[in-house]
Design a protein around this motif. Structure first.
Motif, PDB file in Angstrom:
ATOM      1  N   ASN A   9     -13.689  -8.893  25.196  1.00  0.00           N
ATOM      2  CA  ASN A   9     -13.631  -7.462  24.908  1.00  0.00           C
ATOM      3  C   ASN A   9     -12.240  -6.909  25.239  1.00  0.00           C
ATOM      4  OD1 ASN A   9     -13.480  -6.887  27.684  1.00  0.00           O
ATOM      5  ND2 ASN A   9     -15.688  -6.602  27.862  1.00  0.00           N
ATOM      6  N   GLU A  10     -11.971  -5.685  24.788  1.00  0.00           N
ATOM      7  CA  GLU A  10     -10.656  -5.062  24.942  1.00  0.00           C
ATOM      8  C   GLU A  10     -10.272  -4.924  26.413  1.00  0.00           C
ATOM      9  OE1 GLU A  10      -8.498  -3.920  22.367  1.00  0.00           O
ATOM     10  OE2 GLU A  10      -9.852  -5.185  21.216  1.00  0.00           O
ATOM     11  N   GLU A  11     -11.214  -4.519  27.253  1.00  0.00           N
ATOM     12  CA  GLU A  11     -10.915  -4.316  28.675  1.00  0.00           C
ATOM     13  C   GLU A  11     -10.494  -5.630  29.331  1.00  0.00           C
ATOM     14  OE1 GLU A  11     -10.089  -2.414  32.072  1.00  0.00           O
ATOM     15  OE2 GLU A  11     -10.561  -1.498  30.155  1.00  0.00           O
ATOM     16  N   PHE A  12     -11.164  -6.726  29.000  1.00  0.00           N
ATOM     17  CA  PHE A  12     -10.787  -8.032  29.548  1.00  0.00           C
ATOM     18  C   PHE A  12      -9.378  -8.396  29.116  1.00  0.00           C
ATOM     19  CE2 PHE A  12     -10.370 -12.631  29.186  1.00  0.00           C
ATOM     20  CZ  PHE A  12     -10.692 -13.024  30.475  1.00  0.00           C
ATOM     21  N   LYS A  13      -9.053  -8.142  27.863  1.00  0.00           N
ATOM     22  CA  LYS A  13      -7.718  -8.464  27.351  1.00  0.00           C
ATOM     23  C   LYS A  13      -6.659  -7.647  28.086  1.00  0.00           C
ATOM     24  CE  LYS A  13      -9.410  -9.525  22.709  1.00  0.00           C
ATOM     25  NZ  LYS A  13      -9.384  -9.120  21.299  1.00  0.00           N
ATOM     26  N   LYS A  14      -6.909  -6.345  28.266  1.00  0.00           N
ATOM     27  CA  LYS A  14      -5.948  -5.486  28.965  1.00  0.00           C
ATOM     28  C   LYS A  14      -5.761  -5.920  30.413  1.00  0.00           C
ATOM     29  CE  LYS A  14      -6.803  -1.435  26.108  1.00  0.00           C
ATOM     30  NZ  LYS A  14      -7.368  -0.081  26.034  1.00  0.00           N
ATOM     31  N   GLN A  15      -6.851  -6.242  31.075  1.00  0.00           N
ATOM     32  CA  GLN A  15      -6.772  -6.683  32.470  1.00  0.00           C
ATOM     33  C   GLN A  15      -6.048  -8.026  32.583  1.00  0.00           C
ATOM     34  OE1 GLN A  15      -7.513  -5.025  35.258  1.00  0.00           O
ATOM     35  NE2 GLN A  15      -8.001  -3.276  33.958  1.00  0.00           N
ATOM     36  N   THR A  16      -6.259  -8.892  31.612  1.00  0.00           N
ATOM     37  CA  THR A  16      -5.581 -10.186  31.605  1.00  0.00           C
ATOM     38  C   THR A  16      -4.083  -9.999  31.409  1.00  0.00           C
ATOM     39  OG1 THR A  16      -7.558 -11.245  30.708  1.00  0.00           O
ATOM     40  CG2 THR A  16      -5.500 -12.459  30.515  1.00  0.00           C
ATOM     41  N   LYS A  47       0.279  -7.091  22.073  1.00  0.00           N
ATOM     42  CA  LYS A  47      -0.526  -5.917  21.732  1.00  0.00           C
ATOM     43  C   LYS A  47      -0.729  -4.967  22.913  1.00  0.00           C
ATOM     44  CE  LYS A  47      -4.850  -4.687  19.462  1.00  0.00           C
ATOM     45  NZ  LYS A  47      -6.084  -5.185  18.844  1.00  0.00           N
ATOM     46  N   TYR A  48      -0.915  -5.485  24.133  1.00  0.00           N
ATOM     47  CA  TYR A  48      -1.328  -4.658  25.271  1.00  0.00           C
ATOM     48  C   TYR A  48      -0.280  -4.518  26.379  1.00  0.00           C
ATOM     49  CZ  TYR A  48      -5.930  -5.424  23.209  1.00  0.00           C
ATOM     50  OH  TYR A  48      -6.984  -5.479  22.353  1.00  0.00           O
ATOM     51  N   ARG A  49       0.876  -5.074  26.192  1.00  0.00           N
ATOM     52  CA  ARG A  49       1.876  -5.078  27.257  1.00  0.00           C
ATOM     53  C   ARG A  49       2.329  -3.658  27.582  1.00  0.00           C
ATOM     54  NH1 ARG A  49       7.434  -8.598  27.160  1.00  0.00           N
ATOM     55  NH2 ARG A  49       7.909  -8.375  29.364  1.00  0.00           N
ATOM     56  N   GLN A  50       2.360  -3.343  28.888  1.00  0.00           N
ATOM     57  CA  GLN A  50       2.869  -2.066  29.378  1.00  0.00           C
ATOM     58  C   GLN A  50       3.957  -2.395  30.398  1.00  0.00           C
ATOM     59  OE1 GLN A  50      -0.434   0.120  30.913  1.00  0.00           O
ATOM     60  NE2 GLN A  50      -1.195   0.653  28.894  1.00  0.00           N
ATOM     61  N   PHE A  51       5.145  -1.896  30.168  1.00  0.00           N
ATOM     62  CA  PHE A  51       6.285  -2.313  30.961  1.00  0.00           C
ATOM     63  C   PHE A  51       6.261  -1.792  32.394  1.00  0.00           C
ATOM     64  CE2 PHE A  51       7.644  -2.972  26.627  1.00  0.00           C
ATOM     65  CZ  PHE A  51       8.145  -4.256  26.713  1.00  0.00           C
TER      66      PHE A  51
END
Length: 105
Positions: A9-16, A47-51
């Motif tokens: 899911n999206e949350e798992f991807k963001k946390q990873t 896609k999800y990287r936040q600097f």
């Protein structure tokens, strides 16, 4: 037989991705650790990287922090210089007040 494809899911991807950014390990090492293909992790990073989650150990972050430190040191030196000037002016004013407040005979 083919393996069943894993879905995340999206949350798992963001946390990873956040976990990857906070670590000093390579993406390949983390991929092995999590048992997820490195190519998949790279696509999630894109896609999800936040600097702002980058670890301090990243070269760019270290340079940014060094530059900020130099800037703050310059500001501190400027403030110290202004304080020294103000203290000197105050000492002069105190002497002037002392001299001009003496009664004349």
């Amino acid at each position: 037989m083919s393996e069943q494809r894993q879905s995340y899911n999206e949350e798992f991807k963001k946390q990873t991705v956040k976990y990857i950014q906070e670590q000093c390990k390579s993406v390949t090492d983390i991929a092995e650790e999590l048992n997820i293909p490195a190519k998949t992790l790279h696509s999630w990073l894109g896609k999800y990287r936040q600097f702002d989650n980058e670890s301090v150990a990243s070269v760019d972050r270290v340079r940014e922090l060094e530059q900020l430190l130099k800037q703050k040191e310059q500001e501190l030196k400027e403030k110290d210089r202004r304080i020294a000037n103000a203290e000197e002016e105050l000492a002069i004013v105190k002497k002037a007040v002392h001299i001009f407040s003496k009664p004349r005979n």
